[in-house]
Write an enzyme that holds these catalytic residues in place. Structure first.
Site, PDB file in Angstrom:
ATOM      1  N   ASP A  97      11.533  14.110  10.823  1.00 57.47           N
ATOM      2  CA  ASP A  97      11.134  13.873   9.431  1.00 57.47           C
ATOM      3  C   ASP A  97       9.659  14.222   9.235  1.00 57.47           C
ATOM      4  O   ASP A  97       8.908  13.476   8.628  1.00 57.47           O
ATOM      5  CB  ASP A  97      11.408  12.418   9.053  1.00 57.47           C
ATOM      6  CG  ASP A  97      11.567  12.244   7.547  1.00 57.47           C
ATOM      7  OD1 ASP A  97      11.813  13.252   6.850  1.00 57.47           O
ATOM      8  OD2 ASP A  97      11.438  11.109   7.068  1.00 57.47           O
TER       9      ASP A  97
ATOM     10  N   VAL B 299       8.789  -0.954   2.487  1.00 60.14           N
ATOM     11  CA  VAL B 299       7.557  -1.165   1.736  1.00 60.14           C
ATOM     12  C   VAL B 299       6.473  -1.419   2.771  1.00 60.14           C
ATOM     13  O   VAL B 299       6.703  -2.128   3.753  1.00 60.14           O
ATOM     14  CB  VAL B 299       7.655  -2.378   0.808  1.00 60.14           C
ATOM     15  CG1 VAL B 299       6.395  -2.512  -0.028  1.00 60.14           C
ATOM     16  CG2 VAL B 299       8.867  -2.276  -0.075  1.00 60.14           C
ATOM     17  N   VAL B 300       5.330  -0.835   2.561  1.00 60.05           N
ATOM     18  CA  VAL B 300       4.246  -1.019   3.514  1.00 60.05           C
ATOM     19  C   VAL B 300       3.176  -1.895   2.872  1.00 60.05           C
ATOM     20  O   VAL B 300       2.753  -1.651   1.735  1.00 60.05           O
ATOM     21  CB  VAL B 300       3.645   0.334   3.942  1.00 60.05           C
ATOM     22  CG1 VAL B 300       2.545   0.127   4.971  1.00 60.05           C
ATOM     23  CG2 VAL B 300       4.730   1.244   4.502  1.00 60.05           C
TER      24      VAL B 300
ATOM     25  N   GLY C 208       8.124   3.571   0.930  1.00 63.23           N
ATOM     26  CA  GLY C 208       8.901   4.651   1.528  1.00 63.23           C
ATOM     27  C   GLY C 208      10.340   4.562   1.069  1.00 63.23           C
ATOM     28  O   GLY C 208      10.685   3.769   0.198  1.00 63.23           O
TER      29      GLY C 208
ATOM     30  N   ILE D 287       0.822  -1.224   0.000  1.00 61.46           N
ATOM     31  CA  ILE D 287       0.000   0.000   0.000  1.00 61.46           C
ATOM     32  C   ILE D 287       0.848   1.262   0.000  1.00 61.46           C
ATOM     33  O   ILE D 287       0.325   2.364  -0.052  1.00 61.46           O
ATOM     34  CB  ILE D 287      -0.962   0.037   1.213  1.00 61.46           C
ATOM     35  CG1 ILE D 287      -0.196  -0.211   2.518  1.00 61.46           C
ATOM     36  CG2 ILE D 287      -2.100  -0.946   1.031  1.00 61.46           C
ATOM     37  CD1 ILE D 287      -1.062  -0.064   3.758  1.00 61.46           C
ATOM     38  N   GLY D 288       2.115   1.086   0.055  1.00 61.17           N
ATOM     39  CA  GLY D 288       2.956   2.281   0.003  1.00 61.17           C
ATOM     40  C   GLY D 288       4.428   1.920  -0.021  1.00 61.17           C
ATOM     41  O   GLY D 288       4.837   0.852   0.426  1.00 61.17           O
TER      42      GLY D 288
ATOM     43  N   LYS E  82       4.989  -2.710   7.847  1.00 61.06           N
ATOM     44  CA  LYS E  82       6.100  -2.048   7.171  1.00 61.06           C
ATOM     45  C   LYS E  82       7.269  -3.011   7.147  1.00 61.06           C
ATOM     46  O   LYS E  82       7.678  -3.511   8.191  1.00 61.06           O
ATOM     47  CB  LYS E  82       6.452  -0.785   7.950  1.00 61.06           C
ATOM     48  CG  LYS E  82       7.436   0.127   7.281  1.00 61.06           C
ATOM     49  CD  LYS E  82       7.405   1.494   7.961  1.00 61.06           C
ATOM     50  CE  LYS E  82       8.316   2.474   7.306  1.00 61.06           C
ATOM     51  NZ  LYS E  82       8.067   3.841   7.738  1.00 61.06           N
TER      52      LYS E  82
HETATM   53  N1  LIG Z   1      -0.110   2.457   8.841  1.00 63.17           N
HETATM   54  C1  LIG Z   1      -0.335   2.752   7.576  1.00 63.17           C
HETATM   55  N2  LIG Z   1      -1.570   2.655   7.070  1.00 63.17           N
HETATM   56  C2  LIG Z   1      -1.808   2.959   5.786  1.00 63.17           C
HETATM   57  N3  LIG Z   1      -0.878   3.367   4.913  1.00 63.17           N
HETATM   58  C3  LIG Z   1       0.369   3.477   5.361  1.00 63.17           C
HETATM   59  C4  LIG Z   1       0.708   3.174   6.700  1.00 63.17           C
HETATM   60  N4  LIG Z   1       2.019   3.383   6.861  1.00 63.17           N
HETATM   61  C5  LIG Z   1       2.469   3.805   5.673  1.00 63.17           C
HETATM   62  N5  LIG Z   1       1.486   3.859   4.756  1.00 63.17           N
HETATM   63  C6  LIG Z   1       1.602   4.248   3.355  1.00 63.17           C
HETATM   64  O1  LIG Z   1       2.842   3.801   2.899  1.00 63.17           O
HETATM   65  C7  LIG Z   1       3.599   4.889   2.396  1.00 63.17           C
HETATM   66  C8  LIG Z   1       5.031   4.644   2.709  1.00 63.17           C
HETATM   67  O2  LIG Z   1       5.198   4.759   4.094  1.00 63.17           O
HETATM   68  P1  LIG Z   1       6.620   4.981   4.709  1.00 63.17           P
HETATM   69  O3  LIG Z   1       6.441   5.416   6.097  1.00 63.17           O
HETATM   70  O4  LIG Z   1       7.463   3.801   4.499  1.00 63.17           O
HETATM   71  O5  LIG Z   1       7.240   6.034   3.768  1.00 63.17           O
HETATM   72  P2  LIG Z   1       7.229   7.612   3.808  1.00 63.17           P
HETATM   73  O6  LIG Z   1       7.095   8.065   5.209  1.00 63.17           O
HETATM   74  O7  LIG Z   1       6.238   8.118   2.815  1.00 63.17           O
HETATM   75  O8  LIG Z   1       8.640   7.892   3.237  1.00 63.17           O
HETATM   76  P3  LIG Z   1       9.956   7.979   4.035  1.00 63.17           P
HETATM   77  O9  LIG Z   1      10.305   6.596   4.454  1.00 63.17           O
HETATM   78  O10 LIG Z   1      10.865   8.544   3.032  1.00 63.17           O
HETATM   79  O11 LIG Z   1       9.719   8.889   5.177  1.00 63.17           O
HETATM   80  C9  LIG Z   1       3.020   6.123   3.057  1.00 63.17           C
HETATM   81  O12 LIG Z   1       3.229   7.259   2.270  1.00 63.17           O
HETATM   82  C10 LIG Z   1       1.565   5.757   3.223  1.00 63.17           C
HETATM   83  O13 LIG Z   1       0.831   6.127   2.085  1.00 63.17           O
END
Ligand SMILES: Nc1ncnc2c1ncn2[C@@H]1O[C@H](COP(=O)(O)OP(=O)(O)OP(=O)(O)O)[C@@H](O)[C@H]1O
Length: 813
Positions: A207, A96-97, A92, A89-90, A112
């Site tokens: 961050d 990978v989430v 980072g 779903i995402g 995550k």
């Molecule tokens: N608990 C969650 N529920 C739903 N979606 C999530 C959740 N955690 C993360 N995501 C989705 O996954 C994406 C990636 O999350 P992640 O925290 O790994 O990266 P980020 O914060 O966007 O980037 P970075 O790691 O560079 O700070 C997010 O932008 C969000 O859309």
């Protein structure tokens, strides 16, 4: 995974069983213990005869100091098999989430997945602390951790599933030009409350950005991503670690002159602009430029006449308050909350109709894969640029000691519905500073990657749902291909080749080789077999610790096993009725000392179009808009194009560059610096020395390669058709591409010839670039000499030199 790493992570299995809350580790106890974990263990509640507080009980005690002791067992176990991992779903910068189901309770969660191979030990320790900390969070606007576990080299962290995704994700999917003011106020107010909570507990997030503001289906905004968050030091002194995402990073963080909670206020101000415009200021610039602009220019502000929505002066004024370069002039989070701007914040359900109703659900949104780079620059005991071969390593420096770590990571995960835009472009991700060619087994194609790759077996093992059981991977299965960040390496992307390369994961800088199976290897001399069932694969460097360490420029030809020997292609993964999306990674450099931040390497790239993309290397995601803005915690190489195009991502490709960036940042006179001009000059000379050494080593490598081509590669060249064209004479790649070999017999010979020609072409290019670099170095030396003569003051010297260094280090090879 090394035992030490395993030990360092074993805490995670019990982190979610911690018996206190963030609010119960007040600064007083933290200052005694110096670490949150220790504070936890020292806390009376953790030693009392009380049942451990579970995440759920924490949930039930939000905003309260009461514990719920009814739950004897953690609600969320640390058993991987209790989680059924579904679709991503995402993505980072380091994770990978996935959407997942916690089976015992049939609860939807987000998992995550963080590849620990990308982190150094100290970073893992930090991650460990932060994970434990977030498990203790009990504020409605701070994402809590349900539980975490390690499998193989991956860390899995379960958190509540927030169906809105991040605010960045929401903007991308429906509010590309930003939100209207009342929405922003509603989002930011909640975020600020989360920040206040963290700050009250002596924690800097480090961050804060729209990508880390998650929204649930009720319109609640939660601060997420503890990856870089940090506690203050024992005596609450300022921190100096260079961490954050460039566009959101406060100047004092860039300068490493020390920062505190106020760094979050700066990022908060940048986030406000991001929510109002759809992107952070300076987002279109390279990370290096972002650094320079942040340090040298006036703080960004909200240009009210250039936004889609009309914004009030109050909003702009609130932003300007946050974006004071002098951190002491920024308000504390609590004070900021009193700003009139937040009066227009509405109840959270305002976001349901104004925001959530306007975007597809998280499941239905396209999720893009990302290539990203990060960098950490933190003060340690010694300079360690890790840029040159070991024997060239720079070990001394006259001024402040630093350690710079580099890593490029690209995560290639097949999307549920692959689309054109999802196919990453290998070429844009390949790093200049390495030399890796990948050749598919079934086509006469050469693809290039600067990332290490996982073989299908590894893909399986790295999957959270390996072998139809969740998280059954173990560390022994975590075998990487030889392409992991090492000098001249050519690896195959085919399953077969990947399998043959598994043993080469120790590959280091060194010599070049074309390997062949020992069964048919009759000598150490190059051999080309005509056997039709044997396919040539490209070269990979011989490890520096192999038995041939004293041999140089030796080429071998490695033949693939017969097809019957090949590893089977990975089967589609499934689990129960749910499709499991198999993670596939092609990593950049590992953070091991051996492979980080080397600059004296070559990257050969021959983009043969889409066909050359291996199914498991769906790495065509490098369009700039999808490239991840990484934090400055890990870094890796970028091509020049990437550096120029990457909107928010990263700093630099080489440690030299990053070190220059660091020194440049350090030398910026925004805040008082203690370095003398002599020190500055010494740093510059230091960099120049590094550049010269780099050039020298490149020259040697070229010599070696040329030597190998003309001598050691004799057998190879004998097999090249007479009419093959000397690529050194070619003027451009299109000319090269148009070459037609007379002998069109689809044999291994053609492949080798093609590879050699390509090598030659790159050699020629490298030679030209080396010449250019030498010229630039010389010009730089002259300029510094003249500056020295003029005895310019540091304030004059610094910016001028910084610019030249930045320019001269672009794309050394
Ligand atoms: N608990 C969650 N529920 C739903 N979606 C999530 C959740 N955690 C993360 N995501 C989705 O996954 C994406 C990636 O999350 P992640 O925290 O790994 O990266 P980020 O914060 O966007 O980037 P970075 O790691 O560079 O700070 C997010 O932008 C969000 O859309």
């Amino acid at each position: 995974m090394p035992q030490s790493l395993h030990n360092s992570l074993s805490f995670l299995k019990s982190a979610n069983q911690s018996s206190t809350s963030l609010e119960r580790s007040p600064s007083s106890s933290r200052s005694r213990s110096g670490s949150i974990l220790r504070a936890i263990s020292l806390h009376p509640s953790s030693t009392a005869n009380q049942a451990p507080m579970t995440p759920l009980s924490r949930t039930s005690t939000i905003n309260s100091t009461r514990f719920n002791f009814e739950e004897a067992e953690p609600v969320f176990s640390s058993n991987p098999e209790d989680f059924e991992i579904r679709n991503p779903i995402g993505y980072g910068s380091s994770a990978v989430v996935y959407k997942a189901i916690y089976k015992p309770r049939n609860i939807r969660v987000a998992i995550k997945m963080i590849d620990l191979d990308l982190f150094e030990r100290n970073q893992i320790d930090e991650l460990r602390r932060e994970t434990a900390l977030m498990a203790l969070s009990k504020h409605p606007n701070v994402l809590k951790v349900h539980g975490s576990f390690v499998s193989g080299s991956k860390l899995y962290i379960a958190t509540p599933y927030l169906s809105g995704g991040s605010c960045l994700d929401i903007m991308k999917n429906g509010f590309k030009d930003g939100f209207e003011e009342s929405v922003i106020a509603t989002i930011l107010k909640q975020a600020l409350e989360g920040i206040i909570y963290l700050h009250k507990n002596n924690h800097i997030h480090r961050d804060v950005k729209a990508g880390n503001l998650l929204m649930d289906d009720q319109g609640t905004v939660l601060l997420a991503d503890f990856g870089v968050s940090s506690s203050l030091t024992e005596n609450n002194e300022v921190r100096k670690t260079f961490v954050g995402t460039p566009c959101w990073m406060a100047p004092e963080v860039m300068e490493q002159s020390g920062y505190d909670f106020k760094a979050d206020i700066w990022s908060f101000g940048i986030t406000a602009i991001e929510l109002a415009t759809g992107h952070a200021p300076f987002a279109k610039f390279s990370p290096m430029k972002v650094l320079m602009m942040t340090l040298n220019q006036s703080p960004p502000t909200l240009n009210r006449d250039q936004t889609k929505y009309k914004y009030t002066r109050t909003f702009k004024e609130m932003i300007d308050t946050c974006l004071c370069k002098d951190p002491s002039k920024r308000p504390a989070a609590e004070k900021l909350l009193l700003h009139p701007f937040f009066k227009q914040a509405k109840k959270k359900d305002h976001l349901i109709k104004t925001v959530l109703a306007c975007v597809p659900s998280l499941d239905q949104r396209p999720h893009k894969k990302l290539g990203f780079k990060q960098v950490t620059i933190e003060n340690t005991d010694q300079w360690d640029f890790d840029t040159a071969p070991d024997d060239d390593k720079l070990t001394t420096a006259p001024i402040q000691k630093q350690h710079i770590s580099f890593l490029t990571t690209k995560m290639d995960l097949p999307s549920p519905v692959p689309s054109e835009s999802d196919v990453p472009i290998t070429s844009t991700i390949a790093k200049k500073s390495r030399f890796v060619i990948e050749e598919t087994n079934d086509r006469n194609e050469v693809t290039v990657s600067s990332q290490r790759s996982l073989s299908p077996n590894n893909l399986l093992s790295s999957s959270p749902n390996n072998n139809n059981s969740i998280l059954s991977a173990d560390s022994s299965s975590n075998t990487w291909q030889s392409a992991m960040g090492l000098g001249l390496g050519i690896s195959s992307s085919s399953p077969t080749i990947a399998a043959t390369l598994q043993d080469n994961n120790q590959v280091k800088k060194g010599r070049f080789s074309l390997n062949q199976p020992s069964a048919i290897r009759t000598s150490n001399m190059p051999i080309v077999a005509d056997s039709p069932q044997l396919e040539a694969i490209p070269m990979s460097r011989i490890t520096s610790n192999d038995s041939m360490r004293d041999r140089k420029s030796r080429f071998e030809v490695q033949h693939l096993p017969t097809p019957t020997d090949t590893a089977p292609p990975p089967a589609p993964m499934s689990n129960s009725s749910h499709e499991i999306h198999q993670p596939s990674f092609r990593h950049g450099r590992s953070l091991s000392r051996e492979s980080v931040g080397k600059v004296s390497r070559f990257s050969i790239e021959k983009d043969d179009g889409q066909d050359s993309v291996h199914p498991f290397e769906t790495t065509r995601s490098a369009s700039p808009e999808y490239r991840k803005k990484g934090r400055f915690e890990l870094t890796g190489g970028m091509t020049t194009a990437e550096r120029l195009e990457s909107p928010q991502a990263t700093l630099n490709s080489t440690s030299n560059q990053a070190s220059i960036a660091a020194s440049m940042a350090s030398s910026k006179p925004t805040h008082q610096r203690s370095s003398s001009s002599d020190q500055q000059q010494a740093v510059i000379y230091h960099h120049m020395e590094a550049l010269l050494k780099q050039t020298e080593s490149q020259k040697n490598m070229l010599r070696e390669l040329m030597y190998g081509l003309s001598n050691g590669g004799g057998l190879l060249t004998q097999n090249i058709p007479r009419n093959s064209i000397d690529i050194r004479k070619m003027s451009n790649s299109s000319e090269y591409a148009s070459i037609q070999l007379a002998d069109t017999k689809p044999t291994i010979q053609n492949k080798i010839t093609s590879t050699l020609e390509h090598l030659q072409q790159l050699l020629a290019t490298s030679s030209r670039e080396k010449e250019q670099l030498l010229k630039e170095n010389e010009a730089l030396r002259k300029e510094i000499d003249s500056l020295r003569k003029l005895q310019l003051s540091p304030s004059v010297l610094k910016p001028s030199v910084s610019f030249h260094i930045a320019d001269s280090t672009h794309d050394p090879l």
